[in-house]
Design a protein around this motif. Structure first.
Motif, mmCIF file in Angstrom:
data_model
loop_
_atom_site.group_PDB
_atom_site.id
_atom_site.type_symbol
_atom_site.label_atom_id
_atom_site.label_comp_id
_atom_site.label_asym_id
_atom_site.label_seq_id
_atom_site.Cartn_x
_atom_site.Cartn_y
_atom_site.Cartn_z
ATOM 1 N N ASP A 83 0.877 -1.169 0.000
ATOM 2 C CA ASP A 83 0.000 0.000 0.000
ATOM 3 C C ASP A 83 0.917 1.222 0.000
ATOM 4 O O ASP A 83 2.125 1.081 -0.193
ATOM 5 C CB ASP A 83 -0.990 -0.016 1.182
ATOM 6 N N ASP A 84 0.374 2.388 0.215
ATOM 7 C CA ASP A 84 1.210 3.591 0.131
ATOM 8 C C ASP A 84 2.190 3.727 1.298
ATOM 9 O O ASP A 84 3.012 4.625 1.331
ATOM 10 C CB ASP A 84 0.354 4.853 -0.005
ATOM 11 N N GLU A 85 2.125 2.788 2.255
ATOM 12 C CA GLU A 85 2.966 2.867 3.441
ATOM 13 C C GLU A 85 3.914 1.672 3.606
ATOM 14 O O GLU A 85 5.068 1.837 3.973
ATOM 15 C CB GLU A 85 2.064 2.983 4.679
ATOM 16 N N VAL A 123 2.475 -5.492 -5.962
ATOM 17 C CA VAL A 123 1.205 -4.959 -6.452
ATOM 18 C C VAL A 123 0.660 -4.002 -5.406
ATOM 19 O O VAL A 123 0.439 -4.390 -4.250
ATOM 20 C CB VAL A 123 0.190 -6.092 -6.738
ATOM 21 N N ASN A 124 0.458 -2.764 -5.809
ATOM 22 C CA ASN A 124 -0.003 -1.745 -4.875
ATOM 23 C C ASN A 124 -1.536 -1.687 -4.824
ATOM 24 O O ASN A 124 -2.204 -1.773 -5.851
ATOM 25 C CB ASN A 124 0.547 -0.368 -5.279
ATOM 26 N N PHE A 125 -2.064 -1.523 -3.619
ATOM 27 C CA PHE A 125 -3.503 -1.418 -3.395
ATOM 28 C C PHE A 125 -3.789 -0.137 -2.630
ATOM 29 O O PHE A 125 -3.046 0.234 -1.720
ATOM 30 C CB PHE A 125 -4.011 -2.626 -2.597
ATOM 31 N N ASP A 126 -4.870 0.529 -2.996
ATOM 32 C CA ASP A 126 -5.260 1.769 -2.330
ATOM 33 C C ASP A 126 -5.833 1.528 -0.934
ATOM 34 O O ASP A 126 -5.605 2.322 -0.028
ATOM 35 C CB ASP A 126 -6.297 2.521 -3.174
ATOM 36 N N ASP A 127 -6.580 0.427 -0.776
ATOM 37 C CA ASP A 127 -7.244 0.154 0.497
ATOM 38 C C ASP A 127 -6.281 -0.529 1.465
ATOM 39 O O ASP A 127 -6.175 -1.748 1.486
ATOM 40 C CB ASP A 127 -8.476 -0.718 0.261
ATOM 41 N N LYS A 128 -5.606 0.260 2.299
ATOM 42 C CA LYS A 128 -4.653 -0.339 3.224
ATOM 43 C C LYS A 128 -5.320 -0.929 4.463
ATOM 44 O O LYS A 128 -4.711 -1.699 5.192
ATOM 45 C CB LYS A 128 -3.545 0.632 3.590
ATOM 46 N N LYS A 129 -6.592 -0.615 4.668
ATOM 47 C CA LYS A 129 -7.328 -1.157 5.811
ATOM 48 C C LYS A 129 -7.412 -2.694 5.747
ATOM 49 O O LYS A 129 -7.435 -3.367 6.767
ATOM 50 C CB LYS A 129 -8.731 -0.551 5.816
ATOM 51 N N GLN A 130 -7.399 -3.236 4.541
ATOM 52 C CA GLN A 130 -7.491 -4.688 4.377
ATOM 53 C C GLN A 130 -6.244 -5.418 4.894
ATOM 54 O O GLN A 130 -6.280 -6.624 5.121
ATOM 55 C CB GLN A 130 -7.743 -5.060 2.921
ATOM 56 N N PHE A 131 -5.155 -4.688 5.107
ATOM 57 C CA PHE A 131 -3.920 -5.289 5.598
ATOM 58 C C PHE A 131 -3.731 -5.093 7.102
ATOM 59 O O PHE A 131 -2.660 -5.357 7.637
ATOM 60 C CB PHE A 131 -2.716 -4.710 4.834
ATOM 61 N N PHE A 132 -4.778 -4.629 7.778
ATOM 62 C CA PHE A 132 -4.744 -4.413 9.218
ATOM 63 C C PHE A 132 -4.374 -5.708 9.939
ATOM 64 O O PHE A 132 -4.976 -6.750 9.706
ATOM 65 C CB PHE A 132 -6.125 -3.928 9.680
#
Length: 186
Positions: A119-121, A161-170
């Motif tokens: 993700d972006d982080e 592979v980048n994903f916008d929804d980083k909440k899914q990786f919590f």
């Protein structure tokens, strides 16, 4: 349907204070059962990587070959030799991973040694497909007390592979994070 998935559930859970993989989650007996049920919708075979089969009801466990060290490298060294095609690796404490994201990662699994989510982080090295061609390197690193997944993949043919929804990786690591994850509005 995809072939094989392994859910890592052999960690210490030191920040939780008890084995988080056995804590109940959203009407399932455990966090591990929850993600097992979710991933069984898209994988023919879903295995659990652990030190031993601690789950009730029992799940199909791949035992860590080195049982006195808690490390995802130990898990990968135990898992990868058992497969002859890329296997999806994730953790029991990441219950919100989206099926659509896994299917996106799967598009690249036969072209690369490693396909991981980002993700972006953060790069999520324990959310992706790993080729069994990395088995010997994982075993060598584990036997030499090198446990960073980054070391395993540093010279591999890798796709991020980048994903916008980083909440899914919590990741659920603490009692507070567990309580937050139980909230229906999470």
């Amino acid at each position: 349907m995809l072939d094989n998935c392994v859910i890592l559930a052999g960690g210490k859970s030191s920040r939780m204070g008890k084995d988080k993989t056995l804590m109940s989650f959203h009407n399932e007996p455990s966090l591990t059962h929850y993600i097992h049920k979710k991933l069984s919708k898209i994988f023919q075979n879903v295995y659990i990587s652990s030190k031993f089969n601690k789950f009730n009801p029992p799940l199909n466990v791949i035992n860590d070959e080195i049982s006195d060290i808690f490390s995802p490298m130990i898990a990968l060294a135990s898992i990868l030799p058992k497969f002859n095609a890329p296997v999806f690796i994730t953790t029991a404490d990441m219950p919100f991973i989206k099926i659509s994201s896994i299917l996106e990662l799967a598009k690249y699994k036969d072209e690369y040694d490693v396909v991981i989510a980002s993700d972006d982080e953060f790069r999520h090295t324990l959310c992706g497909f790993y080729s069994p061609t990395l088995a010997n390197k994982a075993k060598f690193l584990a036997q030499n007390n090198q446990h960073k997944i980054g070391t395993l993949i540093q010279n591999a043919n890798i796709k991020i592979v980048n994903f916008d929804d980083k909440k899914q990786f919590f990741n659920i690591n603490t009692p507070h994070e567990y309580e937050s994850a139980l909230d229906e509005n999470f």
